[in-house]
Design an enzyme around this catalytic site. Structure first.
Site, PDB file in Angstrom:
ATOM      1  N   LYS A 147      46.861  35.223  16.736  1.00 28.47           N
ATOM      2  CA  LYS A 147      46.359  36.578  16.482  1.00 28.47           C
ATOM      3  C   LYS A 147      45.770  36.694  15.076  1.00 28.47           C
ATOM      4  O   LYS A 147      46.417  36.351  14.085  1.00 28.47           O
ATOM      5  CB  LYS A 147      47.517  37.571  16.640  1.00 28.47           C
ATOM      6  CG  LYS A 147      47.173  39.029  16.363  1.00 28.47           C
ATOM      7  CD  LYS A 147      46.228  39.614  17.402  1.00 28.47           C
ATOM      8  CE  LYS A 147      45.710  40.986  17.019  1.00 28.47           C
ATOM      9  NZ  LYS A 147      46.586  42.073  17.364  1.00 28.47           N
TER      10      LYS A 147
ATOM     11  N   HIS B 130      48.785  42.530  25.780  1.00 26.18           N
ATOM     12  CA  HIS B 130      48.889  42.878  24.337  1.00 26.18           C
ATOM     13  C   HIS B 130      50.036  43.859  24.161  1.00 26.18           C
ATOM     14  O   HIS B 130      49.921  45.031  24.512  1.00 26.18           O
ATOM     15  CB  HIS B 130      47.587  43.505  23.829  1.00 26.18           C
ATOM     16  CG  HIS B 130      47.633  43.858  22.372  1.00 26.18           C
ATOM     17  ND1 HIS B 130      46.654  43.468  21.481  1.00 26.18           N
ATOM     18  CD2 HIS B 130      48.526  44.569  21.636  1.00 26.18           C
ATOM     19  CE1 HIS B 130      46.956  43.909  20.282  1.00 26.18           C
ATOM     20  NE2 HIS B 130      48.085  44.595  20.338  1.00 26.18           N
TER      21      HIS B 130
ATOM     22  N   ASP C  45      49.058  47.567  24.160  1.00 23.25           N
ATOM     23  CA  ASP C  45      49.249  47.801  22.719  1.00 23.25           C
ATOM     24  C   ASP C  45      50.353  48.839  22.491  1.00 23.25           C
ATOM     25  O   ASP C  45      50.328  49.575  21.508  1.00 23.25           O
ATOM     26  CB  ASP C  45      47.947  48.234  22.041  1.00 23.25           C
ATOM     27  CG  ASP C  45      48.014  48.097  20.523  1.00 23.25           C
ATOM     28  OD1 ASP C  45      48.921  47.398  20.023  1.00 23.25           O
ATOM     29  OD2 ASP C  45      47.164  48.698  19.840  1.00 23.25           O
TER      30      ASP C  45
ATOM     31  N   HIS D  55      42.048  41.424  16.154  1.00 27.82           N
ATOM     32  CA  HIS D  55      42.073  42.851  15.806  1.00 27.82           C
ATOM     33  C   HIS D  55      40.723  43.092  15.142  1.00 27.82           C
ATOM     34  O   HIS D  55      40.521  42.758  13.979  1.00 27.82           O
ATOM     35  CB  HIS D  55      43.236  43.175  14.873  1.00 27.82           C
ATOM     36  CG  HIS D  55      43.324  44.638  14.583  1.00 27.82           C
ATOM     37  ND1 HIS D  55      44.355  45.428  15.033  1.00 27.82           N
ATOM     38  CD2 HIS D  55      42.481  45.469  13.922  1.00 27.82           C
ATOM     39  CE1 HIS D  55      44.142  46.679  14.654  1.00 27.82           C
ATOM     40  NE2 HIS D  55      43.014  46.725  13.970  1.00 27.82           N
TER      41      HIS D  55
ATOM     42  N   HIS E 155      42.336  45.537  22.268  1.00 28.92           N
ATOM     43  CA  HIS E 155      42.337  47.005  22.284  1.00 28.92           C
ATOM     44  C   HIS E 155      40.989  47.597  21.872  1.00 28.92           C
ATOM     45  O   HIS E 155      40.875  48.297  20.875  1.00 28.92           O
ATOM     46  CB  HIS E 155      43.483  47.582  21.441  1.00 28.92           C
ATOM     47  CG  HIS E 155      43.720  46.914  20.107  1.00 28.92           C
ATOM     48  ND1 HIS E 155      42.726  46.693  19.197  1.00 28.92           N
ATOM     49  CD2 HIS E 155      44.848  46.427  19.545  1.00 28.92           C
ATOM     50  CE1 HIS E 155      43.247  46.104  18.126  1.00 28.92           C
ATOM     51  NE2 HIS E 155      44.525  45.930  18.325  1.00 28.92           N
TER      52      HIS E 155
ATOM     53  N   HIS F 136      53.667  45.054  21.675  1.00 25.01           N
ATOM     54  CA  HIS F 136      54.575  44.955  20.525  1.00 25.01           C
ATOM     55  C   HIS F 136      56.002  45.193  21.007  1.00 25.01           C
ATOM     56  O   HIS F 136      56.320  46.292  21.466  1.00 25.01           O
ATOM     57  CB  HIS F 136      54.203  45.988  19.453  1.00 25.01           C
ATOM     58  CG  HIS F 136      52.821  45.783  18.921  1.00 25.01           C
ATOM     59  ND1 HIS F 136      52.551  44.962  17.849  1.00 25.01           N
ATOM     60  CD2 HIS F 136      51.619  46.257  19.347  1.00 25.01           C
ATOM     61  CE1 HIS F 136      51.243  44.944  17.628  1.00 25.01           C
ATOM     62  NE2 HIS F 136      50.652  45.718  18.524  1.00 25.01           N
TER      63      HIS F 136
END
Ligand code: NCD
Ligand code: ZN
Length: 350
Positions: A101, A15, A249, A138, A176, A17
């Site tokens: 996602k 995971h 994350d 999420h 997360h 970004h």
């Protein structure tokens, strides 16, 4: 355990970004130095909603890689209420998209295109179950009436349990995770349910948000929780249970965007990700479990081969810089100006 050297199969980040444009160029090296692969989040502006967009983004990541880096981005699609059912078969056949996602609209950075009403995307989820394409969740509700520290627990009760009942074959990852409630749910679920855990949720509890004053760089989504939850996460990550795997994350924002009257959510950890996990595992006396969590469980869940090469960590402390460059500005990383106990000292080819 008092090891001073740790050699493990090269890990993956399930995971991450990476952003885009100049920001991508600023951060990609940190991840590629440590990880062989990463599940790349699609919350760009605008979001990555089609296979064609995901493949373009993948090409930009490959171009941004430092010379000689060996790194494989695993792309994801951003689920919206307008995602066509046919996009799922396209994703499955693409060989470049590995998951979809789900962001609840308004939950976090760039989530305004997310899903408002889960039932509206049931046909797409049904296709994901059929094609065995994982749904990454999420897991937070966003209602103003629900306390921010209860958002994950309420999501599990209201949305996750009904979703599991309706689509028992669906492969899903609760992303997360931050609570004992999530640990209990995932641990009791069959093997088609997994969860990622960040380094910052293993190392920090919610006191870190208010240490001597308000600490915007520790603000992330889902928000840090109380110590009992951190302890439950650490126990889950370190006990060898294959449901749980590494997902940093890592979410870079320029300082001005975080040090503001409405600061963005996201902690940057890519500069020291595996080192921070090593600290957490050492704290639990479970360094011997780091490899399974970081390098085996995620690959197994995604039905991808485990990596063949290895990385070497040493118990040598180093001081994290106060900031790193980010797209012409700077980003304040986790542990800025402070020490980290472990260093990556080498790689061994297969
Ligand atoms: C992420 C970001 O900045 O993109 N922020 C965060 O706090 N984790 C979004 C997300 O994953 O929620
Ligand atoms: Zn994220």
């Amino acid at each position: 355990m008092t090891s001073t050297r740790l050699e493990i199969t090269r890990p993956d980040d399930w995971h991450l970004h990476l952003r885009d444009g100049d920001a991508l160029g600023s951060v990609i090296g940190h991840t590629a130095q440590r990880f062989a692969r990463a599940i790349v989040m699609p919350n760009l502006k605008p979001p990555v909603t089609t296979v064609a967009q995901a493949e373009d983004y993948r090409a930009r990541i490959m171009t941004a890689l430092p010379p000689g880096a060996r790194f494989q981005p695993l792309m994801t699609l951003y689920l919206t209420e307008d995602t066509p059912v046919e996009e799922i078969a396209r994703a499955k056949d693409s060989g470049s998209v590995f998951a979809v996602k789900y962001y609840p609209a308004g939950a976090t950075t760039n989530s305004q295109s997310g899903v408002r009403e889960l039932s509206r995307v049931y046909p797409v989820i049904e296709a994901m179950a059929r094609h065995q394409l994982p749904l990454l969740l999420h897991g937070e509700v966003t209602d103003a009436q629900i306390d921010i520290f209860d958002r994950e627990r309420v999501f599990i009760e209201r949305h996750l349990m009904p979703l599991r009942e309706r689509f028992p074959e669906l492969r899903m990852v609760l992303e997360h995770i931050t609570t004992r409630d999530a640990v209990d749910f995932v641990r009791a679920a069959p093997a088609n349910v997994g969860a990622t855990i960040t380094a910052h949720h293993l190392l920090l509890n919610r006191n870190a948000l208010f240490q001597g004053g308000i600490r915007p760089h520790n603000f992330c989504a889902p928000i840090l929780k109380r110590e009992t939850h951190r302890a439950a996460l650490l126990q889950a990550a370190t006990n060898g249970d294959a449901h749980f795997f590494l997902g940093t994350d890592s979410a870079p924002h320029i300082r001005a965007a975080k040090e503001s009257d409405c600061g963005c959510a996201g902690v940057y950890t890519a500069h020291a990700a595996i080192e921070l996990y090593a600290e957490a595992f050492e704290q639990a006396g479970k360094l011997d479990q780091l490899e399974a969590f970081a390098s085996f469980h995620g690959a197994d869940f995604y039905r991808l081969p485990r990596n063949q090469d290895r990385i070497v960590l040493e118990r040598t402390a180093w001081t994290v810089p106060e900031e790193y460059p980010l797209a012409g500005a700077t980003c304040k990383p986790m542990r800025a100006g402070e020490s980290i106990a472990w260093s990556v000292v080498g790689h061994t080819a297969h």
